[in-house]
Design a protein around this motif. Structure first.
Motif, PDB file in Angstrom:
ATOM      1  N   VAL A  61       1.122  -1.176   0.122  1.00 29.39           N
ATOM      2  CA  VAL A  61       0.001   0.320   0.156  1.00 29.39           C
ATOM      3  C   VAL A  61       0.928   0.758  -0.061  1.00 29.39           C
ATOM      4  O   VAL A  61       0.410   2.115  -0.515  1.00 29.39           O
ATOM      5  CB  VAL A  61      -1.356  -0.211   1.337  1.00 29.39           C
ATOM      6  N   GLU A  62       1.888   1.096   0.376  1.00 30.97           N
ATOM      7  CA  GLU A  62       2.443   2.194   1.226  1.00 30.97           C
ATOM      8  C   GLU A  62       3.189   2.352  -0.750  1.00 30.97           C
ATOM      9  O   GLU A  62       3.484   4.403  -1.112  1.00 30.97           O
ATOM     10  CB  GLU A  62       3.724   2.263   1.878  1.00 30.97           C
ATOM     11  N   ASN A  63       3.817   1.762  -0.991  1.00 24.99           N
ATOM     12  CA  ASN A  63       4.724   1.965  -2.538  1.00 24.99           C
ATOM     13  C   ASN A  63       4.184   2.385  -2.906  1.00 24.99           C
ATOM     14  O   ASN A  63       4.101   3.504  -4.054  1.00 24.99           O
ATOM     15  CB  ASN A  63       5.323   0.775  -2.565  1.00 24.99           C
ATOM     16  N   TYR A  64       2.645   2.133  -3.359  1.00 27.06           N
ATOM     17  CA  TYR A  64       1.644   2.206  -4.171  1.00 27.06           C
ATOM     18  C   TYR A  64       1.359   3.236  -4.481  1.00 27.06           C
ATOM     19  O   TYR A  64       1.114   4.158  -5.521  1.00 27.06           O
ATOM     20  CB  TYR A  64       0.878   1.228  -4.669  1.00 27.06           C
ATOM     21  N   SER A  65       0.875   3.711  -3.317  1.00 25.37           N
ATOM     22  CA  SER A  65       0.287   4.823  -3.232  1.00 25.37           C
ATOM     23  C   SER A  65       0.915   6.345  -3.527  1.00 25.37           C
ATOM     24  O   SER A  65       1.342   7.605  -3.557  1.00 25.37           O
ATOM     25  CB  SER A  65      -0.498   5.523  -1.646  1.00 25.37           C
ATOM     26  N   LYS A  66       2.075   5.704  -2.406  1.00 27.28           N
ATOM     27  CA  LYS A  66       3.553   7.286  -2.933  1.00 27.28           C
ATOM     28  C   LYS A  66       3.464   6.926  -4.614  1.00 27.28           C
ATOM     29  O   LYS A  66       3.690   8.236  -4.901  1.00 27.28           O
ATOM     30  CB  LYS A  66       4.562   6.601  -1.858  1.00 27.28           C
ATOM     31  N   ALA A  67       3.757   5.947  -5.288  1.00 26.89           N
ATOM     32  CA  ALA A  67       3.390   6.162  -6.676  1.00 26.89           C
ATOM     33  C   ALA A  67       2.741   6.939  -7.187  1.00 26.89           C
ATOM     34  O   ALA A  67       2.792   8.468  -7.593  1.00 26.89           O
ATOM     35  CB  ALA A  67       3.886   4.470  -7.369  1.00 26.89           C
ATOM     36  N   LEU A  68       1.094   6.403  -6.737  1.00 28.32           N
ATOM     37  CA  LEU A  68       0.634   7.097  -7.589  1.00 28.32           C
ATOM     38  C   LEU A  68       0.233   9.226  -6.837  1.00 28.32           C
ATOM     39  O   LEU A  68      -0.523   9.848  -8.093  1.00 28.32           O
ATOM     40  CB  LEU A  68      -1.167   6.537  -6.923  1.00 28.32           C
ATOM     41  N   VAL A  69       0.445   8.656  -5.888  1.00 30.13           N
ATOM     42  CA  VAL A  69       0.230   9.892  -5.251  1.00 30.13           C
ATOM     43  C   VAL A  69       0.962  11.214  -5.768  1.00 30.13           C
ATOM     44  O   VAL A  69       0.948  11.927  -5.919  1.00 30.13           O
ATOM     45  CB  VAL A  69      -0.352  10.069  -3.910  1.00 30.13           C
ATOM     46  N   SER A  70       2.355  10.864  -5.325  1.00 24.53           N
ATOM     47  CA  SER A  70       3.165  11.648  -5.649  1.00 24.53           C
ATOM     48  C   SER A  70       4.768  11.828  -7.086  1.00 24.53           C
ATOM     49  O   SER A  70       5.038  11.953  -7.369  1.00 24.53           O
ATOM     50  CB  SER A  70       4.542  11.956  -4.287  1.00 24.53           C
ATOM     51  N   GLY A  71       4.805  10.384  -6.676  1.00 23.64           N
ATOM     52  CA  GLY A  71       5.723   9.550  -7.812  1.00 23.64           C
ATOM     53  C   GLY A  71       7.289  10.256  -7.555  1.00 23.64           C
ATOM     54  O   GLY A  71       7.635  10.916  -6.411  1.00 23.64           O
ATOM     55  N   VAL A  72       7.787  10.915  -8.899  1.00 21.96           N
ATOM     56  CA  VAL A  72       9.247  11.095  -8.312  1.00 21.96           C
ATOM     57  C   VAL A  72       9.281  12.347  -8.897  1.00 21.96           C
ATOM     58  O   VAL A  72       9.614  13.741  -7.831  1.00 21.96           O
ATOM     59  CB  VAL A  72      10.103  10.087  -9.626  1.00 21.96           C
ATOM     60  N   ASN A  73       9.023  12.138  -9.870  1.00 21.18           N
ATOM     61  CA  ASN A  73       8.843  14.054 -10.791  1.00 21.18           C
ATOM     62  C   ASN A  73       7.860  14.292 -11.022  1.00 21.18           C
ATOM     63  O   ASN A  73       6.792  15.646 -11.069  1.00 21.18           O
ATOM     64  CB  ASN A  73       9.437  13.632 -12.697  1.00 21.18           C
ATOM     65  N   ALA A  74       6.558  13.022 -11.695  1.00 15.17           N
ATOM     66  CA  ALA A  74       4.330  13.836 -11.092  1.00 15.17           C
ATOM     67  C   ALA A  74       4.056  12.686 -10.280  1.00 15.17           C
ATOM     68  O   ALA A  74       4.525  11.250 -10.412  1.00 15.17           O
ATOM     69  CB  ALA A  74       5.466  14.336 -13.091  1.00 15.17           C
ATOM     70  N   PRO A  75       3.503  12.758 -10.477  1.00 11.61           N
ATOM     71  CA  PRO A  75       2.726  11.708  -9.755  1.00 11.61           C
ATOM     72  C   PRO A  75       2.257  10.456 -11.073  1.00 11.61           C
ATOM     73  O   PRO A  75       1.528  10.825 -11.956  1.00 11.61           O
ATOM     74  CB  PRO A  75       0.996  12.301  -9.537  1.00 11.61           C
ATOM     75  N   VAL A  76       1.986   9.113 -10.873  1.00 14.39           N
ATOM     76  CA  VAL A  76       2.284   7.912 -11.669  1.00 14.39           C
ATOM     77  C   VAL A  76       0.760   8.153 -12.452  1.00 14.39           C
ATOM     78  O   VAL A  76       0.807   8.083 -13.268  1.00 14.39           O
ATOM     79  CB  VAL A  76       3.336   6.977 -10.995  1.00 14.39           C
TER      80      VAL A  76
END
Lengths: 284, 293
Positions: A61-76
């Motif tokens: 949950v942590e990884n996917y929500s981090k990716a989807l919401v904030s990502g690295v440069n832009a939210p996934v």
């Protein structure tokens, strides 16, 4: 197939060896994806001290929500949206313009018909990889950088789709067009009421192939989108790697990779029959 | 083949072909023309003017050791990708074809990597073989092998080949399995009755009958390796180390966008254009033959 119960199929030990061989093959195909999935469910410290675990962890949950919401440069989530718009735009656009031009080529005789046919044929020889710099300049001059139209339009002309529909229209009985004409139907009425419904399966099969083609584009979005908010997911993954010696945020990158493959994989598996048909058709 | 029944009209058909014609003209023919035109010039360092050099760009390219090396790299890469992906696919298809039931299940399990983008496949394989965190790298280290595709050219090539071939196995498998299942059982059983063992049957009957499929896949896979593997190269090696994995398509990109050498990049585009042309003609020649088959 009853006739297949012959003497050349394997039984007993041979049968098990056959299964074993296939399972090894399937495992080879699955292994990279399994690892990516595992990496997307564990924490960064677990990855940077190798060997990483081979069984999923509890950080899903942590990884996917981090990716989807904030990502690295832009939210996934944003990149997924961009990819979806691009993939639908390309596949539906290709189908629409190809249907129209195939209809014109098959059902009308107009000056330049042959020339037009050859012009489309020639586009087969011009994949975007071959003409990248000038095509980029054209798109830039039109102000299409960092825009959906820039992602979609330059990739929308398709000789394959046009030929496919032309071939299909050729197999449609002449009586149908004759009857429509006798009934006083206008050409576009015939196209919409008769030809389109008859082409349903062909359209669907082609859609599956073109959707995957559009979703998986890499080079073109790489050139045309410099704004991270306009990145597509497939090209955005590479942008998530840090330059220099920093260690990449592997759990988030792997979660993004998994997210990037879900839509096309769902399309292929969900529409397997259409997919195979589209694949075979589009190579004819 | 022509239709007997046609609609009348002049403007309607022209209107119908217009969208495709416009897009093709703007995004295909004009850029291709530009590539050919630019390949005859060298822009000055400030990009203010162009100097006509005739075939100078081509002469320079063909005598450039890096470009020649890129040709060799592309050839090696394409041949390896084609052989690996077709070899594995044929092996799996032959196995699946031997099953009385269950081949459909394996087909489902094997086809979906087709949907994984080459660039994503590149990231997956990069992860496994990453010099710092890669699992495979780590286990190879335990076995005493020091994997480092960032420095070792052969390993870099091996990695991009496997990553490119991996996603392609599905496609080849699908066509091989269809080809195998189209071979009449009676022919193979007749050979079996005559005492031909599996390997003899495969060599003397199955493989020759499969040759149209094999030839078709050969051409399609070479085209794939030439043009669609950019994502794999870009994500895994960026053409390195020391240009060991710089295939032609990657070089057009690197010289045109990263190096800003427009004349050379345009000349490279023209050379690629010729290569695609030849491949397309081969493909069509073959397909014509298949239609009459």
């Amino acid at each position: 197939m009853a006739e297949r119960h012959g003497m050349v199929e394997r039984r007993g030990v041979g049968l098990w060896l056959t299964h074993l061989g296939l399972i090894v093959g399937v495992a080879f195909i699955f292994f990279p994806i399994w690892l990516a999935f595992v990496a997307s469910t564990v924490s960064q410290p677990e990855i940077v001290s190798p060997p990483m675990p081979l069984w999923p962890g509890d950080q899903f949950v942590e990884n996917y929500s981090k990716a989807l919401v904030s990502g690295v440069n832009a939210p996934v989530a944003r990149m997924l949206l961009n990819s979806a718009i691009m993939a639908f735009g390309i596949s539906l656009g290709k189908i629409a313009i190809s249907l129209l031009s195939a209809f014109a080529i098959v059902y009308f005789r107009f000056p330049g018909r042959r020339l037009f046919f050859w012009l489309i044929f020639l586009t087969l020889m011009l994949p975007v990889e071959v003409r990248i710099v000038p095509t980029y300049e054209v798109a830039a001059n039109f102000g299409m950088l960092n825009s959906y139209s820039g992602l979609i339009f330059p990739l929308i002309a398709s000789a394959t789709a046009t030929f496919l529909f032309r071939q299909f229209f050729m197999t449609v009985p002449d009586e149908l067009a004759e009857a429509a004409r006798v009934d006083g139907a206008r050409p576009m009425q015939f196209f919409i009421d008769i030809l389109l419904p008859m082409s349903r399966t062909n359209i669907a099969a082609l859609f599956v192939i073109l959707f995957i083609y559009g979703w998986n584009q890499y080079l073109w979005p790489l050139l045309i989108t410099t704004d991270p908010e306009m990145n597509t997911i497939v090209m955005g993954i590479k942008q998530m790697f840090p330059s220099g010696d920093d260690i990449a945020d592997w759990p988030v990158i792997m979660a993004t990779s998994i997210l990037a493959m879900i839509p096309p994989v769902v399309v292929v598996i969900g529409m397997q029959k259409l997919f195979i048909r589209g694949l075979v058709d589009s190579e004819k | 083949m022509e239709k007997r029944v046609r609609f009348k009209g002049l403007w309607l058909p022209l209107l119908l072909v217009m969208p495709q014609l416009l897009i093709t003209a703007v995004f295909f023919f004009y850029p291709a023309g530009q590539a050919i035109w630019q390949s005859l010039f060298i822009p000055d360092p400030f990009g203010l003017s162009m100097r006509y050099v005739g075939l100078g760009n081509f002469e320079f390219l063909l005598s450039d050791p890096f470009y020649r090396a890129s040709f060799v790299t592309t050839a090696v890469f394409s041949i390896l990708v084609t052989l690996v992906s077709m070899g594995v696919a044929l092996y799996l298809a032959v196995l699946a074809d031997r099953l009385i039931k269950g081949s459909g299940t394996y087909r489902t399990l094997l086809i979906w990597p087709y949907a994984v983008a080459p660039a994503v496949a590149g990231v997956l394989w990069l992860f496994m073989f990453n010099t710092r965190v890669g699992v495979v790298t780590w286990y190879l280290g335990v076995l005493g092998y020091d994997w480092n595709h960032v420095l070792n050219q052969g390993e870099a090539m091996g990695l991009v080949v496997v990553a490119s071939a991996w996603g392609r196995i599905s496609y080849n498998f699908l066509f091989f399995l269809a080809g195998l299942q189209a071979i009449p059982r009676s022919v193979i059983e007749a050979a079996a009755i005559d005492g031909a063992r599996f390997w003899t049957r495969f060599r003397t009957i199955v493989f020759p009958l499969l040759s149209p499929t094999t030839f078709f896949l050969l051409v399609v896979n070479i085209v794939y390796a030439f043009f669609e593997t950019f994502g794999v190269i870009h994500t895994i090696t960026s053409g390195g180390p020391q240009q060991a994995t710089t295939i032609l398509v990657y070089k057009v990109y690197a010289d045109g966008f990263v190096g800003q050498d427009l004349g050379s990049s345009a000349a490279q585009s023209v050379i690629l254009l010729v290569i695609v042309g030849i491949l397309t003609i081969i493909q069509f020649k073959y397909i014509e033959r298949r239609v009459h088959y």
